[in-house]
Write a protein that holds these residues in place. Structure first.
Motif, PDB file in Angstrom:
ATOM      1  N   GLY A  59      10.541   0.867   2.049  1.00  0.00           N
ATOM      2  CA  GLY A  59      11.553  -0.014   1.478  1.00  0.00           C
ATOM      3  C   GLY A  59      11.097  -0.662   0.194  1.00  0.00           C
ATOM      4  N   LEU A  60      10.345   0.102  -0.620  1.00  0.00           N
ATOM      5  CA  LEU A  60       9.853  -0.448  -1.882  1.00  0.00           C
ATOM      6  C   LEU A  60      11.023  -0.958  -2.709  1.00  0.00           C
ATOM      7  CD1 LEU A  60       7.384  -0.875  -3.711  1.00  0.00           C
ATOM      8  CD2 LEU A  60       7.800   1.402  -4.665  1.00  0.00           C
ATOM      9  N   TRP A  61      10.884  -2.173  -3.229  1.00  0.00           N
ATOM     10  CA  TRP A  61      11.863  -2.893  -4.044  1.00  0.00           C
ATOM     11  C   TRP A  61      12.947  -3.587  -3.218  1.00  0.00           C
ATOM     12  CZ3 TRP A  61       8.828  -2.857  -7.822  1.00  0.00           C
ATOM     13  CH2 TRP A  61       8.251  -1.686  -8.323  1.00  0.00           C
ATOM     14  N   ASN A  62      13.020  -3.302  -1.893  1.00  0.00           N
ATOM     15  CA  ASN A  62      13.965  -4.045  -1.056  1.00  0.00           C
ATOM     16  C   ASN A  62      13.512  -5.496  -0.938  1.00  0.00           C
ATOM     17  OD1 ASN A  62      15.327  -1.675  -0.729  1.00  0.00           O
ATOM     18  ND2 ASN A  62      14.673  -1.306   1.376  1.00  0.00           N
ATOM     19  N   GLU A  63      14.384  -6.357  -0.451  1.00  0.00           N
ATOM     20  CA  GLU A  63      14.067  -7.792  -0.407  1.00  0.00           C
ATOM     21  C   GLU A  63      12.881  -8.113   0.499  1.00  0.00           C
ATOM     22  OE1 GLU A  63      17.343  -9.096   3.008  1.00  0.00           O
ATOM     23  OE2 GLU A  63      17.575  -9.752   0.942  1.00  0.00           O
ATOM     24  N   ASN A  64      12.597  -7.256   1.488  1.00  0.00           N
ATOM     25  CA  ASN A  64      11.467  -7.503   2.391  1.00  0.00           C
ATOM     26  C   ASN A  64      10.151  -6.921   1.866  1.00  0.00           C
ATOM     27  OD1 ASN A  64      13.038  -8.870   4.299  1.00  0.00           O
ATOM     28  ND2 ASN A  64      13.659  -6.953   5.279  1.00  0.00           N
ATOM     29  N   VAL A  67       6.386  -6.001  -2.898  1.00  0.00           N
ATOM     30  CA  VAL A  67       6.353  -5.612  -4.308  1.00  0.00           C
ATOM     31  C   VAL A  67       7.771  -5.689  -4.875  1.00  0.00           C
ATOM     32  CG1 VAL A  67       5.752  -3.823  -5.969  1.00  0.00           C
ATOM     33  CG2 VAL A  67       4.406  -4.071  -3.868  1.00  0.00           C
ATOM     34  N   GLN A  68       7.914  -6.482  -5.951  1.00  0.00           N
ATOM     35  CA  GLN A  68       9.227  -6.700  -6.552  1.00  0.00           C
ATOM     36  C   GLN A  68       9.162  -6.517  -8.073  1.00  0.00           C
ATOM     37  OE1 GLN A  68      12.086  -7.418  -4.853  1.00  0.00           O
ATOM     38  NE2 GLN A  68      11.014  -7.315  -2.889  1.00  0.00           N
ATOM     39  N   MET A  69      10.331  -6.319  -8.682  1.00  0.00           N
ATOM     40  CA  MET A  69      10.426  -6.234 -10.143  1.00  0.00           C
ATOM     41  C   MET A  69      10.822  -7.584 -10.723  1.00  0.00           C
ATOM     42  SD  MET A  69      12.318  -2.693 -11.153  1.00  0.00           S
ATOM     43  CE  MET A  69      12.674  -1.726  -9.682  1.00  0.00           C
ATOM     44  N   MET A 205       3.421   8.804  -2.140  1.00  0.00           N
ATOM     45  CA  MET A 205       3.475   8.031  -0.910  1.00  0.00           C
ATOM     46  C   MET A 205       2.779   6.690  -1.117  1.00  0.00           C
ATOM     47  SD  MET A 205       1.899   8.778   2.854  1.00  0.00           S
ATOM     48  CE  MET A 205       1.723   7.412   3.993  1.00  0.00           C
ATOM     49  N   ALA A 206       3.485   5.631  -0.782  1.00  0.00           N
ATOM     50  CA  ALA A 206       2.938   4.268  -0.904  1.00  0.00           C
ATOM     51  C   ALA A 206       2.522   3.954  -2.336  1.00  0.00           C
ATOM     52  CB  ALA A 206       1.763   4.082   0.047  1.00  0.00           C
ATOM     53  N   SER A 207       3.356   4.353  -3.288  1.00  0.00           N
ATOM     54  CA  SER A 207       3.056   3.987  -4.676  1.00  0.00           C
ATOM     55  C   SER A 207       3.036   2.468  -4.837  1.00  0.00           C
ATOM     56  CB  SER A 207       4.082   4.610  -5.628  1.00  0.00           C
ATOM     57  OG  SER A 207       5.403   4.215  -5.294  1.00  0.00           O
ATOM     58  N   GLY A 208       3.777   1.775  -3.978  1.00  0.00           N
ATOM     59  CA  GLY A 208       3.756   0.313  -3.999  1.00  0.00           C
ATOM     60  C   GLY A 208       2.386  -0.253  -3.685  1.00  0.00           C
ATOM     61  N   PHE A 209       1.622   0.455  -2.850  1.00  0.00           N
ATOM     62  CA  PHE A 209       0.269   0.010  -2.527  1.00  0.00           C
ATOM     63  C   PHE A 209      -0.635   0.111  -3.758  1.00  0.00           C
ATOM     64  CE2 PHE A 209      -3.978   0.708  -0.421  1.00  0.00           C
ATOM     65  CZ  PHE A 209      -4.092  -0.563   0.118  1.00  0.00           C
ATOM     66  N   SER A 210      -0.371   1.101  -4.611  1.00  0.00           N
ATOM     67  CA  SER A 210      -1.131   1.219  -5.856  1.00  0.00           C
ATOM     68  C   SER A 210      -0.867   0.027  -6.766  1.00  0.00           C
ATOM     69  CB  SER A 210      -0.767   2.526  -6.572  1.00  0.00           C
ATOM     70  OG  SER A 210      -1.108   3.648  -5.781  1.00  0.00           O
ATOM     71  N   PHE A 211       0.382  -0.474  -6.764  1.00  0.00           N
ATOM     72  CA  PHE A 211       0.687  -1.695  -7.514  1.00  0.00           C
ATOM     73  C   PHE A 211      -0.124  -2.869  -6.975  1.00  0.00           C
ATOM     74  CE2 PHE A 211       5.065   0.226  -8.346  1.00  0.00           C
ATOM     75  CZ  PHE A 211       4.786   0.505  -9.664  1.00  0.00           C
ATOM     76  N   ILE A 296       5.772  -6.384 -12.721  1.00  0.00           N
ATOM     77  CA  ILE A 296       5.550  -6.300 -11.275  1.00  0.00           C
ATOM     78  C   ILE A 296       5.166  -7.657 -10.682  1.00  0.00           C
ATOM     79  CG2 ILE A 296       4.215  -5.187  -9.452  1.00  0.00           C
ATOM     80  CD1 ILE A 296       6.003  -3.261 -10.986  1.00  0.00           C
ATOM     81  N   GLN A 297       5.843  -8.028  -9.635  1.00  0.00           N
ATOM     82  CA  GLN A 297       5.486  -9.214  -8.860  1.00  0.00           C
ATOM     83  C   GLN A 297       4.970  -8.755  -7.491  1.00  0.00           C
ATOM     84  OE1 GLN A 297       8.712 -11.731  -7.646  1.00  0.00           O
ATOM     85  NE2 GLN A 297       7.376 -13.395  -6.982  1.00  0.00           N
ATOM     86  N   VAL A 298       3.759  -9.137  -7.156  1.00  0.00           N
ATOM     87  CA  VAL A 298       3.174  -8.791  -5.862  1.00  0.00           C
ATOM     88  C   VAL A 298       3.071 -10.053  -5.019  1.00  0.00           C
ATOM     89  CG1 VAL A 298       1.119  -7.947  -4.670  1.00  0.00           C
ATOM     90  CG2 VAL A 298       1.897  -6.804  -6.745  1.00  0.00           C
ATOM     91  N   ILE A 299       3.743 -10.038  -3.892  1.00  0.00           N
ATOM     92  CA  ILE A 299       3.739 -11.177  -2.960  1.00  0.00           C
ATOM     93  C   ILE A 299       2.560 -11.029  -2.003  1.00  0.00           C
ATOM     94  CG2 ILE A 299       5.056 -12.366  -1.167  1.00  0.00           C
ATOM     95  CD1 ILE A 299       7.587 -11.116  -2.535  1.00  0.00           C
ATOM     96  N   PRO A 300       1.723 -12.059  -1.852  1.00  0.00           N
ATOM     97  CA  PRO A 300       0.518 -11.949  -1.011  1.00  0.00           C
ATOM     98  C   PRO A 300       0.869 -11.635   0.448  1.00  0.00           C
ATOM     99  CG  PRO A 300       0.451 -13.920  -2.359  1.00  0.00           C
ATOM    100  CD  PRO A 300       1.839 -13.382  -2.480  1.00  0.00           C
ATOM    101  N   PRO A 301      -0.095 -11.108   1.209  1.00  0.00           N
ATOM    102  CA  PRO A 301       0.128 -10.884   2.646  1.00  0.00           C
ATOM    103  C   PRO A 301       0.500 -12.188   3.335  1.00  0.00           C
ATOM    104  CG  PRO A 301      -1.939  -9.889   1.930  1.00  0.00           C
ATOM    105  CD  PRO A 301      -1.443 -10.721   0.785  1.00  0.00           C
ATOM    106  N   LYS A 302       1.289 -12.085   4.376  1.00  0.00           N
ATOM    107  CA  LYS A 302       1.729 -13.297   5.087  1.00  0.00           C
ATOM    108  C   LYS A 302       0.558 -14.092   5.633  1.00  0.00           C
ATOM    109  CE  LYS A 302       6.311 -11.584   6.298  1.00  0.00           C
ATOM    110  NZ  LYS A 302       7.243 -11.203   7.390  1.00  0.00           N
ATOM    111  N   ASP A 303      -0.487 -13.409   6.025  1.00  0.00           N
ATOM    112  CA  ASP A 303      -1.668 -14.093   6.553  1.00  0.00           C
ATOM    113  C   ASP A 303      -2.361 -14.946   5.506  1.00  0.00           C
ATOM    114  OD1 ASP A 303      -1.199 -13.026   8.975  1.00  0.00           O
ATOM    115  OD2 ASP A 303      -2.908 -11.669   9.010  1.00  0.00           O
ATOM    116  N   ASP A 304      -2.100 -14.640   4.211  1.00  0.00           N
ATOM    117  CA  ASP A 304      -2.755 -15.369   3.110  1.00  0.00           C
ATOM    118  C   ASP A 304      -1.930 -16.556   2.634  1.00  0.00           C
ATOM    119  OD1 ASP A 304      -4.744 -13.593   3.290  1.00  0.00           O
ATOM    120  OD2 ASP A 304      -4.373 -12.569   1.389  1.00  0.00           O
TER     121      ASP A 304
END
Length: 305
Positions: A59-64, A67-69, A205-211, A296-304
């Motif tokens: 769901g790359l770019w979805n609200e959940n 990784v966002q633009m 695959m998981a190009s969002g993880f590369s971001f 690119i906006q990267v939102i930290p992991p929830k645990d962080d």
């Protein structure tokens, strides 16, 4: 390991509530355990949970998605090579209404040279090993044509390129056009299109993880191998399909990842600074560009949080 943790969780529930009175209650305890497991940050995912990684992959770019633009300025758009090439064609279509393609259904040579100048240069052309005469001579021009079709910005009938109805509207708004471009590249384009590696999933695959990796580590100049190691640590099964005839599987995987992710993706979007050295050995260094954090906006992991 999971079975041991699950049994420990059930034992704790029994101590707290007594033996499970029914299968329904037992299944509830198991469900609670799995939910907790799926939402626990994992080191191989840079602290993101399995649930978050699912959102990144599917769901790359979805609200959940973590990784966002971001919204860009006109100056920012002009610094994105691939966007400038896309915009060149849409500007021609806005001005002339159509583009008559060649007999091979390619973009005419009169447009190819100007498009090439806007994009990432081809080293074969720059070094004089080949000449720019037609669309197929430039990877970036071929890529632009492919993406315009995948984006459904254009249609081609009887050798003539024109706007689609929705494409003409999108092309009038640079932000919408850019968002459509980046979403199409990451969600629809085959990252393996220009190479002969057997595993087509690497990079795409998981190009969002590369971001995420570049956002976290890209401020310092690092070898492409650094990023490849982290990518394959997260997705080790992607190394399947390589053989060790001329170099190690790890080396081949790293080169494939770098070629697709950095040279043929992020460089075209102006997201990285790319440095290649020949001596004392061939090496590629990657740094995130100033444009990266604007796009690119990267939102930290929830645990962080």
């Amino acid at each position: 390991m999971i079975n041991e943790e699950l049994q420990k969780h059930i034992t704790e529930c029994e101590k707290k509530y007594g033996p499970a009175p029914s299968l329904e209650v037992l299944n509830q305890w198991i469900g609670e355990f799995m939910q907790k497991l799926n939402n626990t940050g994992l080191p191989q995912f840079e602290g993101y949970s399995s649930t978050e990684m699912f959102a990144i992959i599917h769901g790359l770019w979805n609200e959940n998605s973590p990784v966002q633009m971001r919204e860009l300025s006109e100056e920012d758009f002009n610094a994105i090579p691939l966007f400038c090439q896309i915009k060149y064609i849409t500007d021609v279509l806005h001005r002339e209404g159509k583009i008559k393609l060649t007999s091979t259904k390619a973009i005419p040579p009169k447009f190819v040279k100007e498009m090439y100048e806007l994009g990432v240069r081809d080293w074969m052309i720059e070094e004089g090993y080949s000449k720019l005469r037609k669309e197929g001579d430039s990877q970036s021009v071929v890529l632009t044509h492919i993406l315009l079709k995948l984006m459904k910005i254009i249609k081609e009938q009887k050798g003539v390129m024109t706007f689609t109805k929705s494409g003409e509207m999108i092309a009038k708004n640079n932000q919408k056009l850019f968002e459509e471009l980046l979403m199409t590249f990451t969600n629809k384009f085959n990252f393996a299109y220009f190479d002969g590696y057997k595993n087509e999933s690497i990079g795409g695959m998981a190009s969002g993880f590369s971001f995420i990796l570049l956002s976290k580590y890209g401020i310092e100049k690092r070898s492409y191998k650094f990023y490849a190691e982290k990518y394959f640590k997260a997705f080790p099964d992607l190394l399947k399909g390589f053989d060790s005839n001329y170099s190690t599987i790890k080396e081949q995987g790293a080169r494939c990842f770098s070629l697709r992710t950095f040279e043929r993706f992020m460089l075209h979007f102006g997201l990285i600074e790319f440095e290649e050295t020949k001596h004392p050995e061939n090496e590629i260094y990657i740094t995130k560009s100033q444009l990266f954090d604007k796009i690119i906006q990267v939102i930290p992991p929830k645990d962080d949080k």
